[in-house]
Design an enzyme around this catalytic site. Sequence first.
Site, PDB file in Angstrom:
ATOM      1  N   ASP A 246       3.051   3.909  15.844  1.00  8.94           N
ATOM      2  CA  ASP A 246       3.357   2.785  16.736  1.00  8.94           C
ATOM      3  C   ASP A 246       4.843   2.508  16.912  1.00  8.94           C
ATOM      4  OD1 ASP A 246       3.668   1.845  14.148  1.00  8.94           O
ATOM      5  OD2 ASP A 246       2.132   0.291  14.282  1.00  8.94           O
TER       6      ASP A 246
ATOM      7  N   ASP B 151       0.442   4.889   1.515  1.00  7.55           N
ATOM      8  CA  ASP B 151      -0.354   5.784   2.352  1.00  7.55           C
ATOM      9  C   ASP B 151       0.275   7.173   2.361  1.00  7.55           C
ATOM     10  OD1 ASP B 151      -1.893   3.582   2.888  1.00  7.55           O
ATOM     11  OD2 ASP B 151      -0.944   3.159   4.816  1.00  7.55           O
TER      12      ASP B 151
ATOM     13  N   ASP C 293       0.847  -1.191   0.000  1.00 11.67           N
ATOM     14  CA  ASP C 293       0.000   0.000   0.000  1.00 11.67           C
ATOM     15  C   ASP C 293       0.880   1.238   0.000  1.00 11.67           C
ATOM     16  OD1 ASP C 293      -2.597  -1.443   0.506  1.00 11.67           O
ATOM     17  OD2 ASP C 293      -1.551  -1.958   2.363  1.00 11.67           O
TER      18      ASP C 293
END
Length: 451
Positions: free
Chosen positions: A139, A70, A68
Amino acid sequence: MGGVFTSRDLPPYFVEPKIYKADEHRIPADKIDQHAYYVIQKLRQAGHSAYLVGGGVRDLLLSQRPKDYDISTSAKPEEIRSLFRNAILIGRRFRLAHIRFGRKVIEVSTFRAGDTETADLIVRDNVWGTEEQDVLRRDFTINGLFYDPEAQLVIDYVGGYPDLEKRILRAIGQPEIRFSQDPVRMIRLIKFCARFGFEIHSPTFEALLNCRGEIIKSSSARIFEELLRMLESGSSKSFFYLLNQYGLLKPLSPALARYLERGPENLALQLLGEIDAEIRKDSTQPLDRSLLLAALVFPFFEEHIREKAKMQDRPLHLGQIAEEAHRSIDQVFNPFFNIPRRMRGIMSFLLTAQFRFVPIDGRPLRKPRAPRDPLFPMALHLLKMRAAVQPDLLPHYTLWTEASFASHEAGEAHSGPPDAGHPPRRRRRRRRRRGGGGGGGPPTPEKTHEE
């Protein structure tokens, strides 16, 4: 598989970001997705800042193809939607935009300023902030990198670049606070450990062990999606092994955890290893998620059926086995997970079919007939996986594969080509007339080929 990194001599958080130029990071310009590049350009032309972020940047630095791309931007969700006609806004907990280019989706989120100091569970995360604040609420350091594709610069506020070079997984901020805020981060930690073979930084690992009981506070849908993605990743064997080793599987699925405790070479892990090998061999043909879950459940189910058969005088028929398939799915996934009804039905068929292929007594059928069921090839695929790790099943797989070919050829012969035998009867199309009765108006014209 990853381990635990014990050194505490780590780079400090950067007040000012560390900038890495093209000759340092060596991300090829032609590896950047053209649609992601277009979105960034259009956002910047409208006066907003925008960068590639997260896993896409990490994978590019690891010379892997990102799944992906992003983007994070200073533009608010409504501003993003006003710039792109092909954008839709999704999410309440985490509001963001999906910009569609055919089947491809570019995910665009606004810079956020989430609380990183309190351990309260994050319910909503829609407080806008700066790019620095956006990085600090992420994170792990390896996911906290920005990439400017126009200037070809990697921007690092949290020491993620050296952590990538050292292959270290380290939480951004205080690990226990970050895991308490969003327990799914613990699943993601194990995911990256399994996928990349990285070592876990010691304080992050200690926080994982201290907070693992918090995992049941997470959204079951989010954790279920993470499990499915790992089944599709090519690293599912090491993931489920580590998930059980570090004590996170037991609160989610006690039955599966007990089965995996039997050792590193139990049938479930062997089947996961076969799934990984198939995916790594050809990642362009994704396996159906119901098939992946059925492979995970099958060893538990098979043991359950054999124990059930010992308790009865008569052999179990397929109807009883189908009922037990539903019970086994419940035992593995309830009460934490809620399996969608359609997926559950497919899994039950795949599991039950294994005892049609290989009866409990192990004797093959002399002349099996392959059913004309659209799920039959998927059930046969599961038998193929089993035969790959249990060679004594190869004769059964060969027998049913031949039966499948014979059924397919018989079906084609029965239907026949249009000019062979009797041609198919053409149905006369009734002409509709305007109005409700039988009277006025000419017939409605039918569309011609040219129209």
